[in-house]
Design a protein around this motif. Structure first.
Motif, short mmCIF file in Angstrom:
data_model
loop_
_atom_site.label_atom_id
_atom_site.label_comp_id
_atom_site.label_asym_id
_atom_site.label_seq_id
_atom_site.Cartn_x
_atom_site.Cartn_y
_atom_site.Cartn_z
N ASN A 15 0.83 -1.19 0.00
CA ASN A 15 0.00 0.00 0.00
C ASN A 15 0.87 1.25 0.00
N VAL A 16 0.68 2.09 -0.99
CA VAL A 16 1.48 3.30 -1.17
C VAL A 16 0.55 4.50 -1.20
N PHE A 17 0.91 5.54 -0.45
CA PHE A 17 0.10 6.76 -0.57
C PHE A 17 0.96 7.93 -1.01
N SER A 18 0.29 8.89 -1.66
CA SER A 18 1.01 10.04 -2.18
C SER A 18 0.04 11.21 -2.34
N VAL A 19 0.60 12.36 -2.64
CA VAL A 19 -0.20 13.56 -2.83
C VAL A 19 0.46 14.40 -3.92
N THR A 76 -9.97 11.16 1.30
CA THR A 76 -10.22 12.56 1.57
C THR A 76 -10.50 12.76 3.05
N TYR A 77 -10.10 13.90 3.55
CA TYR A 77 -10.29 14.19 4.97
C TYR A 77 -10.40 15.69 5.16
N LYS A 78 -11.36 16.08 5.95
CA LYS A 78 -11.56 17.50 6.22
C LYS A 78 -10.64 17.94 7.35
N TRP A 79 -9.88 18.98 7.09
CA TRP A 79 -9.00 19.54 8.12
C TRP A 79 -9.87 19.96 9.31
N PRO A 80 -9.61 19.41 10.52
CA PRO A 80 -10.47 19.71 11.67
C PRO A 80 -10.51 21.20 11.98
N HIS A 81 -11.67 21.69 12.38
CA HIS A 81 -11.83 23.12 12.66
C HIS A 81 -11.01 23.55 13.87
N TRP A 82 -10.70 22.60 14.76
CA TRP A 82 -9.97 22.95 15.98
C TRP A 82 -8.45 22.92 15.80
N LEU A 83 -7.99 22.47 14.62
CA LEU A 83 -6.56 22.38 14.37
C LEU A 83 -6.13 23.57 13.51
N ARG A 84 -5.11 24.28 13.95
CA ARG A 84 -4.68 25.50 13.26
C ARG A 84 -4.44 25.22 11.78
N ALA A 85 -5.12 25.96 10.94
CA ALA A 85 -5.01 25.77 9.50
C ALA A 85 -3.80 26.50 8.94
N GLN A 86 -3.35 26.05 7.78
CA GLN A 86 -2.30 26.72 7.04
C GLN A 86 -2.93 27.58 5.95
N THR A 87 -2.31 28.69 5.63
CA THR A 87 -2.88 29.60 4.63
C THR A 87 -2.30 29.37 3.24
N GLU A 88 -1.14 28.70 3.16
CA GLU A 88 -0.52 28.41 1.87
C GLU A 88 -0.84 26.98 1.46
N LYS A 89 -1.17 26.79 0.19
CA LYS A 89 -1.56 25.47 -0.30
C LYS A 89 -0.46 24.45 -0.10
N GLN A 90 0.80 24.83 -0.39
CA GLN A 90 1.90 23.88 -0.25
C GLN A 90 2.04 23.40 1.19
N ARG A 91 1.88 24.31 2.13
CA ARG A 91 2.00 23.93 3.53
C ARG A 91 0.81 23.08 3.99
N THR A 92 -0.34 23.32 3.40
CA THR A 92 -1.50 22.48 3.68
C THR A 92 -1.24 21.06 3.20
N ILE A 93 -0.66 20.94 2.00
CA ILE A 93 -0.30 19.62 1.46
C ILE A 93 0.69 18.93 2.39
N TRP A 94 1.69 19.67 2.86
CA TRP A 94 2.66 19.09 3.80
C TRP A 94 1.96 18.58 5.04
N GLY A 95 0.96 19.33 5.50
CA GLY A 95 0.22 18.92 6.67
C GLY A 95 -0.48 17.59 6.47
N TYR A 96 -1.05 17.40 5.28
CA TYR A 96 -1.75 16.15 5.00
C TYR A 96 -0.80 14.96 4.94
N LYS A 97 0.47 15.21 4.74
CA LYS A 97 1.45 14.12 4.69
C LYS A 97 1.73 13.53 6.07
N ILE A 98 1.49 14.28 7.15
CA ILE A 98 1.94 13.85 8.47
C ILE A 98 0.87 13.94 9.56
N LEU A 99 -0.09 14.84 9.43
CA LEU A 99 -1.00 15.12 10.54
C LEU A 99 -2.15 14.13 10.70
#
Length: 312
Positions: A15-19, A76-99
């Motif tokens: 099983n391999v995942f990517s973004v 797909t997963y919705k970024w939780p409202h209680w978790l500080r969001a990122q404003t830049e798309k690239q950083r949001t993508i990085w977040g999805y890799k680990i959070l």
């Protein structure tokens, strides 16, 4: 039947995942997927984060999967409202890799391997599925330390990082294997999100979010260091070590700033052939006038008892 209610646990499946985001990285992603499939003897299933993919790529994947005999699923997963969001798309993508590693995948999935879109695999990834991580929740490859001309860019060799790591290696996040069973047992997801919430309050922290976060947590959440040959990058690794490389990543070079497409064609003999194969499937699809075949598979991750949907 919804993928939420069927078992994903199969023997001898890697099983391999990517973004990926944008047409260039979707092109890279297709090539990475082919390289994995061609190098791995076991069946392969790809888990692709749907949030950032274009409709055209999502329509293309079923045809590529049929042509080369791999499975796929969009997650797909919705970024939780209680978790500080990122404003830049690239950083949001990085977040999805680990959070969200504990919630992105079905509970019966034991182990998953992240592979960057701009990467070519030259070995059987079953090795990572079978590897003993010695109790760690995940395994990453340390940065190469070969090229002296890059010393000025090794930020982990001085200041905060040198003191914090205290002799531990700083790892690269282009490829890593996650023991999802162990990950959930020790509540690693909650611990990572808690650390993220604390550190992200400072806008100057987590410059490389997906790398800095797991490296910062090594004292409380140890990383198993994969052998060096698991991740080769020309920027940091010697030319001599390329022949032993199991995966090649097209990471940026801050000195040359060479475009990744040019670098891929220059250092990877197999890249053009893989690119042509992907292009041939795309051309055949276009000429046939086919559209989606039965719709794409999806897994929508849960948060508690509430099914979350794509927010981005």
């Amino acid at each position: 039947m919804s993928s939420l209610f069927k078992s994903h646990k199969k023997k001898n499946v890697v099983n391999v995942f990517s973004v990926a985001s944008g047409h260039l990285y979707e092109r890279f992603l297709s090539i990475m997927m082919l390289s994995v499939k061609k190098s791995t003897k076991s069946d392969v299933k790809f888990w692709l984060i749907e949030n950032f993919l274009s409709p055209s790529f999502m329509e293309f994947i079923p045809h590529l999967a049929k042509e080369y005999g791999f499975e796929y699923e969009f997650v797909t997963y919705k970024w939780p409202h209680w978790l500080r969001a990122q404003t830049e798309k690239q950083r949001t993508i990085w977040g999805y890799k680990i959070l969200f590693l504990d919630v992105l995948f079905p509970l019966d999935l034991d182990r998953v391997i992240f592979v960057d879109a701009d990467q070519v695999v030259r070995t059987d990834l079953q090795e990572l599925v079978d590897m003993d991580l010695q109790g760690a929740v995940y395994g990453y490859t340390p940065f190469c330390d070969d090229r002296s001309e890059m010393d000025g860019f090794r930020f982990w060799k001085h200041g905060y990082w040198q003191n914090h790591l205290a002799g531990l290696p700083y790892h690269i996040s282009a490829l890593y294997v996650v023991d999802l069973v162990r990950f959930r047992q020790v509540a690693a997801g909650d611990r990572i999100r808690q650390q993220y919430q604390m550190l992200s309050a400072d806008p100057n922290s987590l410059a490389n979010l997906d790398q800095d976060l797991p490296n910062n947590m090594q004292h409380s959440l140890p990383i198993f260091s994969l052998p060096q040959e698991w991740l080769w990058c020309e920027t940091w690794c010697s030319d001599e070590s390329l022949k032993k490389a199991k995966t090649i990543d097209l990471c940026n070079n801050p000195l040359t700033k060479e475009p990744k497409l040019e670098r891929a064609k220059r250092i990877l003999p197999e890249w053009e052939g893989l690119d042509n194969e992907v292009a041939a499937v795309a051309k055949q699809l276009k000429e046939s006038g086919k559209t989606k075949e039965g719709g794409e598979k999806r897994h929508t991750a849960k948060e508690g008892k509430k099914v979350e949907k794509d927010e981005l």
